[in-house]
Design a protein around this motif. Structure first.
Motif, PDB file in Angstrom:
ATOM      1  N   THR A  98       0.797  -1.227   0.000  1.00 51.71           N
ATOM      2  CA  THR A  98       0.000   0.000   0.000  1.00 51.71           C
ATOM      3  C   THR A  98       0.827   1.273   0.000  1.00 51.71           C
ATOM      4  O   THR A  98       0.291   2.356  -0.270  1.00 51.71           O
ATOM      5  N   GLY A  99       2.111   1.201   0.361  1.00 52.20           N
ATOM      6  CA  GLY A  99       2.907   2.406   0.512  1.00 52.20           C
ATOM      7  C   GLY A  99       2.654   3.122   1.821  1.00 52.20           C
ATOM      8  O   GLY A  99       3.211   4.192   2.061  1.00 52.20           O
ATOM      9  N   ASP A 100       1.850   2.539   2.701  1.00 47.47           N
ATOM     10  CA  ASP A 100       1.491   3.159   3.980  1.00 47.47           C
ATOM     11  C   ASP A 100       2.091   2.326   5.117  1.00 47.47           C
ATOM     12  O   ASP A 100       1.597   1.235   5.408  1.00 47.47           O
ATOM     13  N   PRO A 101       3.164   2.792   5.789  1.00 47.92           N
ATOM     14  CA  PRO A 101       3.791   1.999   6.849  1.00 47.92           C
ATOM     15  C   PRO A 101       2.858   1.673   8.011  1.00 47.92           C
ATOM     16  O   PRO A 101       3.034   0.664   8.687  1.00 47.92           O
ATOM     17  N   GLY A 102       1.890   2.519   8.242  1.00 45.02           N
ATOM     18  CA  GLY A 102       0.967   2.280   9.349  1.00 45.02           C
ATOM     19  C   GLY A 102      -0.305   1.573   8.942  1.00 45.02           C
ATOM     20  O   GLY A 102      -1.279   1.566   9.698  1.00 45.02           O
ATOM     21  N   TYR A 103      -0.301   0.946   7.763  1.00 46.95           N
ATOM     22  CA  TYR A 103      -1.554   0.386   7.266  1.00 46.95           C
ATOM     23  C   TYR A 103      -2.093  -0.721   8.165  1.00 46.95           C
ATOM     24  O   TYR A 103      -3.307  -0.827   8.367  1.00 46.95           O
ATOM     25  N   LEU A 104      -1.211  -1.568   8.706  1.00 46.62           N
ATOM     26  CA  LEU A 104      -1.691  -2.649   9.568  1.00 46.62           C
ATOM     27  C   LEU A 104      -2.524  -2.097  10.710  1.00 46.62           C
ATOM     28  O   LEU A 104      -3.589  -2.621  11.029  1.00 46.62           O
ATOM     29  N   PHE A 105      -2.068  -1.022  11.321  1.00 48.25           N
ATOM     30  CA  PHE A 105      -2.764  -0.491  12.489  1.00 48.25           C
ATOM     31  C   PHE A 105      -4.064   0.203  12.088  1.00 48.25           C
ATOM     32  O   PHE A 105      -5.036   0.216  12.850  1.00 48.25           O
ATOM     33  N   SER A 106      -4.107   0.744  10.887  1.00 48.42           N
ATOM     34  CA  SER A 106      -5.382   1.253  10.377  1.00 48.42           C
ATOM     35  C   SER A 106      -6.351   0.092  10.160  1.00 48.42           C
ATOM     36  O   SER A 106      -7.550   0.199  10.438  1.00 48.42           O
ATOM     37  N   GLU A 107      -5.823  -1.026   9.664  1.00 54.05           N
ATOM     38  CA  GLU A 107      -6.667  -2.192   9.438  1.00 54.05           C
ATOM     39  C   GLU A 107      -7.199  -2.751  10.753  1.00 54.05           C
ATOM     40  O   GLU A 107      -8.341  -3.230  10.824  1.00 54.05           O
ATOM     41  N   LEU A 108      -6.387  -2.677  11.810  1.00 57.18           N
ATOM     42  CA  LEU A 108      -6.855  -3.147  13.117  1.00 57.18           C
ATOM     43  C   LEU A 108      -8.063  -2.343  13.575  1.00 57.18           C
ATOM     44  O   LEU A 108      -8.992  -2.886  14.180  1.00 57.18           O
ATOM     45  N   ARG A 109      -8.066  -1.051  13.294  1.00 54.90           N
ATOM     46  CA  ARG A 109      -9.241  -0.241  13.641  1.00 54.90           C
ATOM     47  C   ARG A 109     -10.455  -0.697  12.832  1.00 54.90           C
ATOM     48  O   ARG A 109     -11.579  -0.687  13.324  1.00 54.90           O
ATOM     49  N   THR A 110     -10.215  -1.113  11.590  1.00 47.01           N
ATOM     50  CA  THR A 110     -11.320  -1.624  10.772  1.00 47.01           C
ATOM     51  C   THR A 110     -11.896  -2.893  11.388  1.00 47.01           C
ATOM     52  O   THR A 110     -13.107  -3.081  11.462  1.00 47.01           O
ATOM     53  N   TYR A 111     -11.012  -3.793  11.835  1.00 39.35           N
ATOM     54  CA  TYR A 111     -11.476  -5.016  12.488  1.00 39.35           C
ATOM     55  C   TYR A 111     -12.282  -4.692  13.737  1.00 39.35           C
ATOM     56  O   TYR A 111     -13.371  -5.233  13.963  1.00 39.35           O
ATOM     57  N   ALA A 112     -11.736  -3.815  14.570  1.00 37.58           N
ATOM     58  CA  ALA A 112     -12.386  -3.520  15.849  1.00 37.58           C
ATOM     59  C   ALA A 112     -13.746  -2.868  15.659  1.00 37.58           C
ATOM     60  O   ALA A 112     -14.669  -3.107  16.439  1.00 37.58           O
ATOM     61  N   GLY A 113     -13.886  -2.033  14.627  1.00 37.83           N
ATOM     62  CA  GLY A 113     -15.150  -1.334  14.414  1.00 37.83           C
ATOM     63  C   GLY A 113     -15.949  -1.871  13.250  1.00 37.83           C
ATOM     64  O   GLY A 113     -16.746  -1.133  12.666  1.00 37.83           O
ATOM     65  N   LEU A 114     -15.745  -3.132  12.888  1.00 41.68           N
ATOM     66  CA  LEU A 114     -16.387  -3.700  11.705  1.00 41.68           C
ATOM     67  C   LEU A 114     -17.905  -3.605  11.802  1.00 41.68           C
ATOM     68  O   LEU A 114     -18.518  -4.108  12.746  1.00 41.68           O
ATOM     69  N   ASP A 115     -18.503  -2.967  10.826  1.00 37.62           N
ATOM     70  CA  ASP A 115     -19.958  -2.855  10.723  1.00 37.62           C
ATOM     71  C   ASP A 115     -20.460  -4.058   9.938  1.00 37.62           C
ATOM     72  O   ASP A 115     -20.182  -4.179   8.737  1.00 37.62           O
ATOM     73  N   VAL A 116     -21.182  -4.949  10.588  1.00 37.09           N
ATOM     74  CA  VAL A 116     -21.614  -6.189   9.944  1.00 37.09           C
ATOM     75  C   VAL A 116     -22.507  -5.903   8.742  1.00 37.09           C
ATOM     76  O   VAL A 116     -22.349  -6.500   7.674  1.00 37.09           O
ATOM     77  N   ASP A 117     -23.445  -4.992   8.886  1.00 35.70           N
ATOM     78  CA  ASP A 117     -24.339  -4.676   7.766  1.00 35.70           C
ATOM     79  C   ASP A 117     -23.566  -4.134   6.571  1.00 35.70           C
ATOM     80  O   ASP A 117     -23.802  -4.535   5.424  1.00 35.70           O
ATOM     81  N   ALA A 118     -22.614  -3.236   6.836  1.00 33.53           N
ATOM     82  CA  ALA A 118     -21.820  -2.678   5.736  1.00 33.53           C
ATOM     83  C   ALA A 118     -20.950  -3.748   5.089  1.00 33.53           C
ATOM     84  O   ALA A 118     -20.765  -3.766   3.866  1.00 33.53           O
ATOM     85  N   ALA A 119     -20.412  -4.658   5.906  1.00 31.88           N
ATOM     86  CA  ALA A 119     -19.595  -5.745   5.356  1.00 31.88           C
ATOM     87  C   ALA A 119     -20.421  -6.625   4.429  1.00 31.88           C
ATOM     88  O   ALA A 119     -19.965  -7.014   3.342  1.00 31.88           O
ATOM     89  N   PHE A 120     -21.637  -6.933   4.855  1.00 34.17           N
ATOM     90  CA  PHE A 120     -22.504  -7.748   4.000  1.00 34.17           C
ATOM     91  C   PHE A 120     -22.835  -7.020   2.697  1.00 34.17           C
ATOM     92  O   PHE A 120     -22.875  -7.628   1.623  1.00 34.17           O
ATOM     93  N   ASP A 121     -23.058  -5.713   2.796  1.00 33.38           N
ATOM     94  CA  ASP A 121     -23.361  -4.947   1.587  1.00 33.38           C
ATOM     95  C   ASP A 121     -22.205  -5.007   0.585  1.00 33.38           C
ATOM     96  O   ASP A 121     -22.426  -5.039  -0.636  1.00 33.38           O
ATOM     97  N   ARG A 122     -20.969  -5.030   1.076  1.00 33.46           N
ATOM     98  CA  ARG A 122     -19.801  -5.023   0.195  1.00 33.46           C
ATOM     99  C   ARG A 122     -19.639  -6.330  -0.576  1.00 33.46           C
ATOM    100  O   ARG A 122     -19.199  -6.333  -1.722  1.00 33.46           O
ATOM    101  N   VAL A 123     -19.962  -7.454   0.065  1.00 29.67           N
ATOM    102  CA  VAL A 123     -19.682  -8.744  -0.588  1.00 29.67           C
ATOM    103  C   VAL A 123     -20.930  -9.404  -1.173  1.00 29.67           C
ATOM    104  O   VAL A 123     -20.813 -10.349  -1.955  1.00 29.67           O
ATOM    105  N   ARG A 124     -22.111  -8.908  -0.810  1.00 32.61           N
ATOM    106  CA  ARG A 124     -23.348  -9.557  -1.258  1.00 32.61           C
ATOM    107  C   ARG A 124     -23.434  -9.712  -2.780  1.00 32.61           C
ATOM    108  O   ARG A 124     -23.840 -10.780  -3.265  1.00 32.61           O
ATOM    109  N   PRO A 125     -23.025  -8.715  -3.571  1.00 34.21           N
ATOM    110  CA  PRO A 125     -23.185  -8.875  -5.039  1.00 34.21           C
ATOM    111  C   PRO A 125     -22.354 -10.012  -5.628  1.00 34.21           C
ATOM    112  O   PRO A 125     -22.638 -10.457  -6.742  1.00 34.21           O
TER     113      PRO A 125
END
Length: 896
Positions: free
Chosen positions: A408-435
């Motif tokens: 990604t070119g972003d050294p802190g990307y892992l820690f940004s991703e950890l915030r995504t895991y911690a705050g994962l919105d189930v409804d939004a996640a389903f919307d992303r993969v449903r199609p």
């Protein structure tokens, strides 16, 4: 990290014209991390982690199997092998040189988009380790010639064979890629390639690949661990000018970023049929997904994780009597992704209908009703926790930081991703993969057991390793230099009135706590762990929180072990839940979990290799209680066993038979007080009796081999094991294992066509019983030679000082890693306790290892030889021929 910033500024002005800038990081789950991109394009990362006296180097090449030229599939992976085989001093291969440096965690891997190398050692070796890794980056193929190429082609060919015949997870995945991705897509072949494509690779291909991709603008270097400011300054100064570049002509490094890349989906076709060497039919289904790294990637990964829960729900199994078990995986890449589902079948009589049912369930995962949506949000907590807690292991975290930064070119990307895991919105996640998860979009393949013998594998032209290039003998002074610091320093201990032993091991740095419960008993009691694990997860997850815990349970021959992980803020709540859980009975377990556990057991023990394993253990221990382990693991967890299981729980889960370990980011006294409050109401009870000495149950001298036929296999699994009255403590036995492992690898691997890996393991079982096993997979034609080599190791009467010093070195260099994470601390403590040892053994491990003499090892081997069993699983003709050649007699009758 003022020293690094000061030196970096000076370095930038004098040479490079760049700064080290703090990388973005979440407040809780990261360490000081700084980055720079040099004029050459080389990306450098520095991370401080002072929790354990270890440090390491990770380097990532932004090229993987997607860059394999047509017809040369597997080239990137073969290059990875050759980089470890290179001889930078003209004498010793890189892998062995790293071992000589004291590296305790060492590996490399190739995926679709990158090749990763990582090595961690005691911190005293970091300067020499960094210098050597930089030399590898400068000249990855130093000393590589045609002979080495042919040898490594043999190695990767054996890997492909072993995965084809032994792996449950990856056996059919590469062929399925042909269906999922359209023609010409770079992910249509797996990273390993095929036997045919690997055999065509030339040294010119290898050199061209390295010249194109192993260049600074495609490299990321990460230094991580217990590194001071001054040490960081010195390490940065080791970067040679050829890797640093010219500040007057900077190279612009390509940055992919966290982007979403749509793909042209290959249209689903009729179910394809294939043959493979498997014991029962399997259905494979796959759905193609967009590529890129970001929230979509997390959403797809969660969907795969959730689907396993849904598929293994007992109600699904009950509606599909032909399905034994289902597992799912998410495969991620920059260009595309996929969710792959594998269903193990009993007979495969209606595969089209079964595939349709599986596809419908997968589609329903992202369209849940209200009840299942609530369950998904609870499961989300465990999913988030598992990903977040991975940062607790320094070497795993460094690999993830470096690889994501390279992508990604972003050294802190892992820690940004950890915030995504911690705050994962189930409804939004389903919307992303449903199609992408519609039932009609599933690619389906049926894999059926192959009939008859398979085609002969390509001949191996060279021995797999050059035994003469092993690590050099170590002096006593060098061994003492690897002494680990006391990993249990600062511990708190207490024994409650009910007999429960509590140990608290503070380890600051990552806000994670591991709670481990250990109970004497293990496999000599009913198999409760298979049902307890999923039930414990659901039980503890009943409180819906941001993320709460990870729970697992398993059994070995001397203890039942339960592991829970949580942020420190949840520790009190977690201890209360575990204390209440320990008082539960089987009558309270949900019927669905018991049925699901039974299904998993049936699927596992229907395979020849597992059946042979069970017979091997029964033969090895004779009439001893440990021999019951295999039968008990096979037992059904139905109502007929519930009374026995309940009685077992009431006997084993009592204070006097248990250990509670709390390790991680806690205040020692406060955690001890909280545990005392939660567990003081437990029943008192007594420790279960120690199993009898092994000498009281002698082995039947005639029963020296276990044979299981697996017709059509091109490889034979060879397992040799012994049980005996054990030498000393836990770590003493590990030295014996290291001696055997080193000798077995040297003797077996030098044979033409031997397997690419040889492993040896050792355990000190409760009651002072030792167990040692060596295992390898060899091509059928080489069975007799491999048997002769392994047996010669077992019959060794004299152990040289050089062999013993090398074994000590290999073990001592791993000691600092035992306490590098909260889970490592807890596991180490529970393992010593479960085997009847004292915690002081952990702190004294280095001294005990160094003090061992050749006579100690020889005495252990003498006791071992008196109780040895051989197990062979593979093609009927190969086993009969190889056994007769090795022993000059017919093999015994196969296990039923």
């Amino acid at each position: 990290m003022q020293g690094v910033r000061t030196f970096a500024a000076l370095w930038a002005c004098a040479l490079l014209g760049c700064d080290l800038q703090p990388a973005a990081r979440p407040e809780d789950y990261s360490f000081p991390l700084f980055s720079a991109t040099l004029p050459s394009g080389l990306q450098i990362l520095l991370e401080e982690d002072h929790r354990a006296p270890i440090a390491g180097v990770v380097w990532v090449v932004a090229a993987g199997s997607a860059q394999d030229p047509p017809g040369r599939e597997g080239l990137a992976h073969l290059v990875e092998h050759l980089v470890f085989a290179a001889k930078h001093d003209g004498k010793v291969e890189a892998f062995n040189h790293l071992a000589d440096l004291g590296v305790g965690s060492l590996n490399g891997f190739t995926d679709f988009d990158s090749t990763v190398y990582h090595a961690y050692a005691a911190k005293a070796a970091i300067a020499e380790l960094t210098a050597f890794e930089l030399s590898r980056m400068l000249d990855p193929l130093a000393g590589v010639d045609d002979a080495m190429l042919r040898r490594e082609i043999a190695v990767v060919s054996n890997e492909l064979l072993l995965r084809t015949e032994s792996s449950d997870t990856l056996r059919f995945f590469p062929p399925l890629l042909l269906q999922v991705f359209p023609r010409g897509h770079p992910y249509r072949h797996g990273p390993g390639g095929t036997l045919e494509s690997v055999a065509t690779i030339t040294l010119a291909d290898v050199r061209a690949f390295v010249a194109k991709h192993y260049v600074p603008e495609k490299l990321t270097l990460m230094l991580s661990g217990d590194i001071s400011d001054r040490e960081s300054d010195a390490l940065l100064g080791l970067v040679p000018a050829r890797l640093a570049g010219d500040k007057t002509r900077p190279v612009v490094r390509q940055k992919d970023g966290a982007v979403r890349r749509e793909i042209a989906l290959a249209p689903p076709s009729e179910m394809t049929r294939h043959e493979a060497h498997i014991p029962a039919p399997e259905l494979w289904l796959a759905w193609a997904l967009p590529g890129g790294i970001g929230p979509d990637d997390v959403a797809a990964d969660f969907a795969a994780y959730l689907s396993e829960w849904r598929f293994n729900d007992a109600f699904f199994v009950a509606r599909n009597p032909d399905v034994a078990a289902v597992d799912a995986m998410h495969v991620s890449g920059k260009e595309a992704g996929a969710i792959v589902v594998r269903a193990q079948l009993y007979r495969g009589v209606e595969p089209v209908a079964t595939a349709r049912q599986i596809a419908v369930v997968m589609e329903s995962v992202t369209n849940p009703d209200r009840r299942r949506l609530r369950a998904a949000k609870i499961i989300r907590n465990e999913y988030a926790a598992r990903n977040i807690f991975n940062v607790d292991a320094p070497d795993h975290r460094a690999v993830a930081v470096a690889q994501l930064a390279a992508w990604t070119g972003d050294p802190g990307y892992l820690f940004s991703e950890l915030r995504t895991y911690a705050g994962l919105d189930v409804d939004a996640a389903f919307d992303r993969v449903r199609p992408y998860l519609r039932a009609s979009d599933a690619h389906v393949a049926l894999v059926e057991p192959a009939g008859g013998a398979k085609a002969a594998a390509p001949a191996v032209q060279r021995p797999l390793i050059d035994v003469a290039n092993g690590s050099r003998p170590r002096t006593d002074a060098e061994l003492r230099g690897l002494r680990a610091t006391a990993v249990l320093a600062g511990r708190r201990e207490e024994t409650l009135e009910n007999g429960l032993q509590i140990v608290v091991l503070p380890r600051r740095g990552v806000p994670v706590v591991t709670v481990k419960m250990a109970f004497h008993g293990g496999d000599s009691g009913p198999p409760v762990a298979a049902a307890l694990a999923p039930w414990a997860r659901r039980y503890i997850a009943r409180g819906e929180m941001h993320f709460t815990y990870v729970a697992d349970a398993h059994k070995d021959r001397h203890a039942d072990l339960e592991t829970y992980r949580t942020p420190p803020s949840n520790l009190g709540w977690m201890l209360d839940a575990i204390a209440e859980l320990g008082a539960a009975t089987p009558d309270e377990w949900p019927t669905t979990w018991v049925e699901a556990a039974t299904t998993q057991l049936r699927a596992r023990f229907g395979k020849p290799r597992e059946q042979a394993r069970a017979a091997f253990e029964r033969r090895l221990f004779g009439a001893h209680p440990f021999s019951a382990s295999a039968a008990l693991r096979e037992a059904k967890l139905d109502d007929g066993n519930r009374k026995a299981i309940r009685a077992w729980l009431e006997t084993s889960r009592v204070g006097g038979n248990a250990l509670l370990v709390i390790a991680g980011d806690v205040d020692g006294e406060a955690a001890l007080a909280r545990a005392r409050l939660a567990f003081s109401r437990w029943p008192k009870g007594a420790a279960l009796p120690v199993p009898p000495p092994l000498a009281e149950t002698p082995l039947d001298a005639a029963a020296d081999a276990v044979i299981a036929y697996d017709d059509g296999a091109r490889q034979v699994q060879v397992r040799l094991g012994c049980a005996f009255p054990a030498l000393g403590g836990v770590f003493a036995l590990e030295v014996v294992r290291a001696v055997l492992a080193g000798e077995a690898k040297s003797r077996v691997r030098q044979r033409e066509g031997a397997a690419y890996d040889v492993s040896a393991g050792a355990q000190l079982l409760r009651g002072g019983i030792g167990l040692i096993e060596a295992e390898t997979n060899v091509r059928s034609a080489e069975l007799a030679a491999a048997l002769g080599s392994l047996l010669s190791v077992w019959r060794t009467e004299r152990v040289s000082a050089d062999v013993l010093s090398d074994a000590k070195w290999r073990l001592l260099r791993t000691l600092p890693f035992r306490g590098a994470s909260s889970s490592g601390l807890a596991a180490l403590t529970a393992a010593v306790w479960a085997r009847g040892g004292q915690l002081s053994e952990v702190d004294d491990a280095a001294s005990a290892i160094i003090a061992l003499t050749p006579a100690d090892i020889e005495a252990t081997l003498t006791a071992c030889r008196a109780r040895t069993v051989l197990s062979l699983v593979g093609d009927r003709a190969a086993i009969r021929t190889g056994y007769e050649a090795a022993f000059h007699r017919d093999p015994p009758a196969p296990v039923p």
